[in-house]
Scaffold this motif. Sequence first.
Motif, PDB file in Angstrom:
ATOM      1  N   GLY A  23      38.445  30.983  23.848  1.00 20.24           N
ATOM      2  CA  GLY A  23      37.926  29.888  23.025  1.00 20.24           C
ATOM      3  C   GLY A  23      37.542  28.631  23.770  1.00 20.24           C
ATOM      4  N   GLY A  73      36.207  28.905  19.990  1.00 15.61           N
ATOM      5  CA  GLY A  73      37.222  27.902  19.678  1.00 15.61           C
ATOM      6  C   GLY A  73      36.651  26.814  18.793  1.00 15.61           C
ATOM      7  N   HIS A 133      27.947  27.992  15.829  1.00 13.83           N
ATOM      8  CA  HIS A 133      28.799  29.025  16.416  1.00 13.83           C
ATOM      9  C   HIS A 133      28.148  30.407  16.408  1.00 13.83           C
ATOM     10  CE1 HIS A 133      29.784  28.372  12.174  1.00 13.83           C
ATOM     11  NE2 HIS A 133      29.976  29.678  12.099  1.00 13.83           N
ATOM     12  N   ASP A 170      35.280  38.386  16.662  1.00 15.43           N
ATOM     13  CA  ASP A 170      35.612  37.565  15.489  1.00 15.43           C
ATOM     14  C   ASP A 170      36.110  38.503  14.404  1.00 15.43           C
ATOM     15  OD1 ASP A 170      35.898  35.583  13.609  1.00 15.43           O
ATOM     16  OD2 ASP A 170      33.759  35.389  13.179  1.00 15.43           O
ATOM     17  N   LYS A 173      39.520  33.630  16.161  1.00 13.28           N
ATOM     18  CA  LYS A 173      39.717  32.235  16.569  1.00 13.28           C
ATOM     19  C   LYS A 173      41.111  31.757  16.189  1.00 13.28           C
ATOM     20  CE  LYS A 173      37.547  29.231  14.076  1.00 13.28           C
ATOM     21  NZ  LYS A 173      38.712  28.686  13.301  1.00 13.28           N
ATOM     22  N   GLU A 206      42.285  34.241   8.749  1.00 16.75           N
ATOM     23  CA  GLU A 206      42.225  34.590  10.167  1.00 16.75           C
ATOM     24  C   GLU A 206      43.301  35.619  10.521  1.00 16.75           C
ATOM     25  OE1 GLU A 206      40.035  33.086  12.971  1.00 16.75           O
ATOM     26  OE2 GLU A 206      39.025  33.376  11.052  1.00 16.75           O
ATOM     27  N   HIS A 225      42.344  31.529  19.849  1.00 20.28           N
ATOM     28  CA  HIS A 225      42.192  30.175  20.388  1.00 20.28           C
ATOM     29  C   HIS A 225      43.402  29.341  19.979  1.00 20.28           C
ATOM     30  CE1 HIS A 225      40.425  26.696  22.136  1.00 20.28           C
ATOM     31  NE2 HIS A 225      40.393  26.034  20.986  1.00 20.28           N
TER      32      HIS A 225
END
Length: 245
Positions: free
Chosen positions: A43, A73, A82, A98, A113, A142, A167
């Motif tokens: 990240g 990150g 991104h 991801d 992340k 996440e 990250h």
Amino acid sequence: MEESQKVRIAAVADIHVRETDKGKWADYFKEVSEQADVLLICGDLTDTGDEMEAEVLSDELKHCKIPVVAVLGNHDYEKNRHKLIRQVVQKENVHVLDGEAVVIKGVGFAGVKGFGGGFDNYMLSMFGEGAMKAFVQEAVDEALHLDRALARLDADHEDIKKIVLLHYAPIKDTIVGEPEAIYPFLGSSRLADPLRRRNVLAAFHGHAHIGTLEGEIGGSVKVFNVAKHILTKAGYAQPYFVYEV
């Protein structure tokens, strides 16, 4: 993977590549290629989340002769570019994860992340204002994405050794050194659950520039904060950490 075969994993985070960095990273990536079999970048690939910075990094990574696995990150999200950054950096030999996983040299790598939310008894709960619930939900999502990526590795590859890239931190131990007031913004214990349940061998993260290099989850999952700033402070001549699987 044969028991005698060892895979050397180099890891770093928070490289914060700028537009003025052209040529700065060539020797670094050449050396990493000689010392390791896979490079992880956890990240903050870019400094301000600009695709031009990602272009510089992509050019510098041409000097890296080993596979690269990365996650984005918070800096990479700064300008909401991104997706462009991922598109620019990702190549045949560069995997930007991801919620996905990739198998390289018999080792499974899963990455997200991550997000904030706090740790252990001080972890934020899904209660109160909508904005607070959305903050907590981001960490929940996440963790779920990470769990699914690890589940796919388990389903497709029996008894594979699993490594995770993040990250944000999954435990408090590797952010110790930072001001306690900002702990909720440096990671979340919600990220630790998939690591524990899916028998992950080790996890690598960054984000906390003045945290602590090493911690563990339940005595079984090694966790390393490989922020470039921490590795430099620890005396690494070239800021990358090598872990052998």
